[in-house]
Design an enzyme around this catalytic site. Structure first.
Site, PDB file in Angstrom:
ATOM      1  N   LYS A 252       2.839   5.383  -0.350  1.00  0.00           N
ATOM      2  CA  LYS A 252       3.468   5.873   1.130  1.00  0.00           C
ATOM      3  C   LYS A 252       4.904   5.936   0.867  1.00  0.00           C
ATOM      4  CE  LYS A 252       0.135   6.389   4.389  1.00  0.00           C
ATOM      5  NZ  LYS A 252      -0.205   5.353   5.178  1.00  0.00           N
ATOM      6  N   VAL A 253       5.500   6.902   1.615  1.00  0.00           N
ATOM      7  CA  VAL A 253       7.028   7.007   1.369  1.00  0.00           C
ATOM      8  C   VAL A 253       7.660   6.352   2.598  1.00  0.00           C
ATOM      9  CG1 VAL A 253       9.212   8.525   1.107  1.00  0.00           C
ATOM     10  CG2 VAL A 253       6.916   8.966   0.021  1.00  0.00           C
ATOM     11  N   MET A 254       8.170   5.255   2.577  1.00  0.00           N
ATOM     12  CA  MET A 254       8.789   4.709   3.983  1.00  0.00           C
ATOM     13  C   MET A 254       9.909   5.421   4.809  1.00  0.00           C
ATOM     14  SD  MET A 254       6.938   2.127   4.269  1.00  0.00           S
ATOM     15  CE  MET A 254       5.492   2.393   3.165  1.00  0.00           C
ATOM     16  N   GLY A 255       9.473   5.340   6.078  1.00  0.00           N
ATOM     17  CA  GLY A 255      10.342   6.210   7.008  1.00  0.00           C
ATOM     18  C   GLY A 255      10.004   7.586   7.049  1.00  0.00           C
ATOM     19  N   HIS A 258       4.255   9.689  11.110  1.00  0.00           N
ATOM     20  CA  HIS A 258       4.088   8.967  12.398  1.00  0.00           C
ATOM     21  C   HIS A 258       2.576   9.091  12.897  1.00  0.00           C
ATOM     22  CE1 HIS A 258       4.703   7.449  16.415  1.00  0.00           C
ATOM     23  NE2 HIS A 258       6.030   6.853  15.799  1.00  0.00           N
ATOM     24  N   ASP A 309      13.059   5.230  11.745  1.00  0.00           N
ATOM     25  CA  ASP A 309      13.514   4.140  10.664  1.00  0.00           C
ATOM     26  C   ASP A 309      14.292   4.832   9.444  1.00  0.00           C
ATOM     27  OD1 ASP A 309      12.298   1.789  11.771  1.00  0.00           O
ATOM     28  OD2 ASP A 309      10.516   2.501  11.019  1.00  0.00           O
ATOM     29  N   ARG A 334      13.740  -3.830  20.619  1.00  0.00           N
ATOM     30  CA  ARG A 334      12.138  -3.599  21.542  1.00  0.00           C
ATOM     31  C   ARG A 334      11.696  -4.652  22.251  1.00  0.00           C
ATOM     32  NH1 ARG A 334       8.042  -0.246  19.464  1.00  0.00           N
ATOM     33  NH2 ARG A 334       9.954   1.244  19.266  1.00  0.00           N
ATOM     34  N   ARG A 353     -10.462  -6.231  25.252  1.00  0.00           N
ATOM     35  CA  ARG A 353     -11.655  -6.632  24.252  1.00  0.00           C
ATOM     36  C   ARG A 353     -12.287  -5.743  23.991  1.00  0.00           C
ATOM     37  NH1 ARG A 353     -15.786  -7.957  21.343  1.00  0.00           N
ATOM     38  NH2 ARG A 353     -16.325  -9.944  21.240  1.00  0.00           N
TER      39      ARG A 353
HETATM   40  N1  ACO Z   1       4.209   9.109   2.551  1.00  0.00           N
HETATM   41  C1  ACO Z   1       3.330   9.625   2.100  1.00  0.00           C
HETATM   42  N2  ACO Z   1       1.971  10.103   2.569  1.00  0.00           N
HETATM   43  C2  ACO Z   1       2.047  10.052   3.886  1.00  0.00           C
HETATM   44  C3  ACO Z   1       3.011   9.350   4.817  1.00  0.00           C
HETATM   45  C4  ACO Z   1       3.916   8.732   3.976  1.00  0.00           C
HETATM   46  N3  ACO Z   1       5.023   8.141   4.747  1.00  0.00           N
HETATM   47  N4  ACO Z   1       2.492   9.235   5.901  1.00  0.00           N
HETATM   48  C5  ACO Z   1       1.239   9.894   5.824  1.00  0.00           C
HETATM   49  N5  ACO Z   1       1.074  10.452   4.566  1.00  0.00           N
HETATM   50  C6  ACO Z   1      -0.026  11.000   4.333  1.00  0.00           C
HETATM   51  C7  ACO Z   1      -1.251   9.981   3.881  1.00  0.00           C
HETATM   52  O1  ACO Z   1      -1.010   9.921   2.531  1.00  0.00           O
HETATM   53  C8  ACO Z   1      -2.479  11.036   4.309  1.00  0.00           C
HETATM   54  O2  ACO Z   1      -2.745  11.942   3.292  1.00  0.00           O
HETATM   55  P1  ACO Z   1      -4.356  12.194   2.709  1.00  0.00           P
HETATM   56  O3  ACO Z   1      -4.955  12.712   3.841  1.00  0.00           O
HETATM   57  O4  ACO Z   1      -3.854  13.204   1.677  1.00  0.00           O
HETATM   58  O5  ACO Z   1      -4.798  10.800   2.431  1.00  0.00           O
HETATM   59  C9  ACO Z   1      -1.842  11.555   5.530  1.00  0.00           C
HETATM   60  O6  ACO Z   1      -0.492  11.797   5.639  1.00  0.00           O
HETATM   61  C10 ACO Z   1      -2.494  10.687   6.900  1.00  0.00           C
HETATM   62  O7  ACO Z   1      -1.906   9.695   6.733  1.00  0.00           O
HETATM   63  P2  ACO Z   1      -2.344   8.336   7.704  1.00  0.00           P
HETATM   64  O8  ACO Z   1      -1.776   7.135   6.917  1.00  0.00           O
HETATM   65  O9  ACO Z   1      -3.694   8.164   7.762  1.00  0.00           O
HETATM   66  O10 ACO Z   1      -1.719   8.582   8.983  1.00  0.00           O
HETATM   67  P3  ACO Z   1      -1.327   7.498  10.138  1.00  0.00           P
HETATM   68  O11 ACO Z   1      -1.379   8.515  11.508  1.00  0.00           O
HETATM   69  O12 ACO Z   1      -2.468   6.503  10.041  1.00  0.00           O
HETATM   70  O13 ACO Z   1      -0.151   6.973   9.735  1.00  0.00           O
HETATM   71  C11 ACO Z   1       2.094   5.815   9.469  1.00  0.00           C
HETATM   72  C12 ACO Z   1       0.984   6.826  10.479  1.00  0.00           C
HETATM   73  C13 ACO Z   1       1.407   4.543   9.369  1.00  0.00           C
HETATM   74  C14 ACO Z   1       3.180   5.562  10.144  1.00  0.00           C
HETATM   75  C15 ACO Z   1       2.083   6.568   8.230  1.00  0.00           C
HETATM   76  O14 ACO Z   1       2.858   8.007   8.390  1.00  0.00           O
HETATM   77  C16 ACO Z   1       3.132   5.687   7.203  1.00  0.00           C
HETATM   78  O15 ACO Z   1       2.473   4.670   6.521  1.00  0.00           O
HETATM   79  N6  ACO Z   1       4.420   5.886   7.322  1.00  0.00           N
HETATM   80  C17 ACO Z   1       5.195   5.031   6.437  1.00  0.00           C
HETATM   81  C18 ACO Z   1       5.775   3.703   6.991  1.00  0.00           C
HETATM   82  C19 ACO Z   1       6.440   4.064   8.226  1.00  0.00           C
HETATM   83  O16 ACO Z   1       7.495   4.765   7.953  1.00  0.00           O
HETATM   84  N7  ACO Z   1       6.245   3.561   9.349  1.00  0.00           N
HETATM   85  C20 ACO Z   1       7.261   3.464  10.444  1.00  0.00           C
HETATM   86  C21 ACO Z   1       6.550   4.022  11.497  1.00  0.00           C
HETATM   87  S1  ACO Z   1       7.637   4.408  12.994  1.00  0.00           S
HETATM   88  C22 ACO Z   1       8.140   2.925  13.580  1.00  0.00           C
HETATM   89  O17 ACO Z   1       7.750   2.074  13.470  1.00  0.00           O
HETATM   90  C23 ACO Z   1       9.733   3.259  14.265  1.00  0.00           C
END
Ligand code: ACO
Length: 368
Positions: A252-255, A258, A309, A334, A353
């Site tokens: 996953k690429v952070m940032g 959503h 982020d 927050r 629950r």
């Molecule tokens: N980098 C790469 N691929 C991604 C990312 C990412 N940041 N986010 C989503 N995807 C892809 C997944 O790999 C997945 O692909 P696939 O269907 O081919 O397997 C698809 O998009 C769906 O991703 P999920 O993780 O199932 O989506 P979900 O809604 O659960 O995820 C989340 C949301 C957890 C925020 C996700 O986008 C993620 O992990 N991002 C990186 C962490 C991050 O930036 N978090 C901050 C959230 S905002 C905040 O707190 C202010």
């Protein structure tokens, strides 16, 4: 078997009047006001709006500011407990511990009336900058500078962490981030706070749980991870290769991405503009170039857009914060949303629950 909603995705768990996230119109409203409009106001005023439901009068705001200034010093009992922690402890662990200590020593801890909950929320609000500052400074062998009563919340916060009086652009960037981070409906940490409150536990326990939930890199921990990625990539030229390698490894690429917003995070344009102003003022357009390069590569490769982020991480670095102190700053913001949700949950409580569908072994018996 009933339908499983993994990760509670798409589940509407309750109503809330604190904020509205609308992925269709890509908007975020705090008590009805667009967050972009609120980003031009002081964080203290936005905190009152989130807690009280209405903007404060000038008199109410001044009264709150006075109480906030009076509560800025680090509590000695918190300092003593934190001093027992190793210097290697993550600042989020320091903050989680400090919130727990503040709960243990708060004389109103067990009073769940709205007046007491508000007073506790105000005290946490005032106390957290010194906790975050101490988490950063003690590792550099520095004590906290004395709080600056002549500075507002945001400027005093930066002063407390860095020991330097921030200029106008730094204060404005930081304040914008605090307003944008303050509230976002039923995100993981807020929901954790509501679950704890629903058992009739106390506000500090709810906030301690929320800090734990925020720490993870899929939630608040992403802001520090973003800057780590920027350091790893080094410059705009390295973005494409870095991304290709990481996507190939299914990382996953952070940032980016959503759970709720599918067409971009409503808070990003405001924070991106603040980052641009700060980076330009600091002569760090290299950071902006890398930002743009990684964003467009990610859009091309996966059609996934940045979340808050992504601009906040580099902004916090340029403001002089240690990378692992970025998420503790998110906590300090927050805590306003968490405490608003604690009060809302308490006002119309129902124990949270959910059910689970059992998929373990069928009935079996111990050998005779
Ligand atoms: N980098 C790469 N691929 C991604 C990312 C990412 N940041 N986010 C989503 N995807 C892809 C997944 O790999 C997945 O692909 P696939 O269907 O081919 O397997 C698809 O998009 C769906 O991703 P999920 O993780 O199932 O989506 P979900 O809604 O659960 O995820 C989340 C949301 C957890 C925020 C996700 O986008 C993620 O992990 N991002 C990186 C962490 C991050 O930036 N978090 C901050 C959230 S905002 C905040 O707190 C202010």
């Amino acid at each position: 078997m009933s339908e499983i909603h993994k990760g509670l995705a798409g589940v509407v768990a309750d109503t809330t009047a604190v904020s509205k996230v609308d992925p269709e119109s890509n908007s975020l409203l705090y008590r009805g006001y667009p967050v972009q409009e609120l980003a031009t106001r002081g964080f203290e005023e936005v905190a009152r709006l989130l807690w009280d439901g209405e903007l404060p009068t000038a008199e109410e705001l001044e009264g709150f500011r006075e109480r906030e200034r009076a509560g800025r010093a680090l509590d000695d009992r918190v300092r003593r407990v934190v001093d027992e922690l190793p210097l290697s402890a993550h600042p989020m662990d320091v903050v989680r511990t400090a919130v727990s200590v503040l709960g243990a020593v708060d004389e109103q801890a067990a009073d769940h009336s709205r007046a007491a909950e508000l007073a506790k929320a105000e005290r946490l609000f005032a106390a957290l900058p010194a906790v975050v500052g101490y988490a950063q400074r003690r590792r550099h062998g520095q004590d906290l500078p004395a709080p600056r009563d002549d500075l507002g919340y945001a400027a005093n916060f930066l002063w407390t962490v860095t020991g330097e009086e921030p200029d106008e652009v730094a204060t404005r960037t930081f304040e914008t981030s605090l307003v944008l981070y303050a509230e976002h409906s039923f995100n993981a940490s807020t929901f954790a706070a509501r679950v704890v409150t629903s058992t009739l536990s106390d506000l500090h326990s709810a906030v301690t749980a929320a800090v734990g939930a925020l720490k993870g890199p899929l939630h608040g921990g992403a802001n520090e991870a973003v800057w780590t990625v920027f350091q790893e990539i080094g410059s705009a030229q390295g973005a494409a290769a870095w991304l290709a390698e990481n996507l190939a490894a299914h990382r996953k690429v952070m940032g980016f991405g959503h759970r709720v917003y599918r067409h971009g995070d409503s808070r990003v344009p405001t924070m991106h503009a603040a980052l641009r102003e700060l980076a330009t003022a600091r002569g760090r357009t290299d950071v902006l170039d890398l930002y743009d390069a990684l964003e467009s590569e990610m859009l091309r490769a996966k059609d996934i857009r940045p979340n808050l982020d992504y601009p906040a991480g580099p902004a916090y670095h340029l403001l002089g914060l240690d990378t692992d102190v970025f998420t503790p700053v998110f906590v300090a913001s927050r805590v306003v949303g968490w405490s608003a949700h604690v009060m809302e949950q308490r006002a119309a409580n129902s124990l949270i629950r959910p059910l689970s569908a059992y998929d373990g072994p069928g009935l079996r018996h111990l050998p005779a």
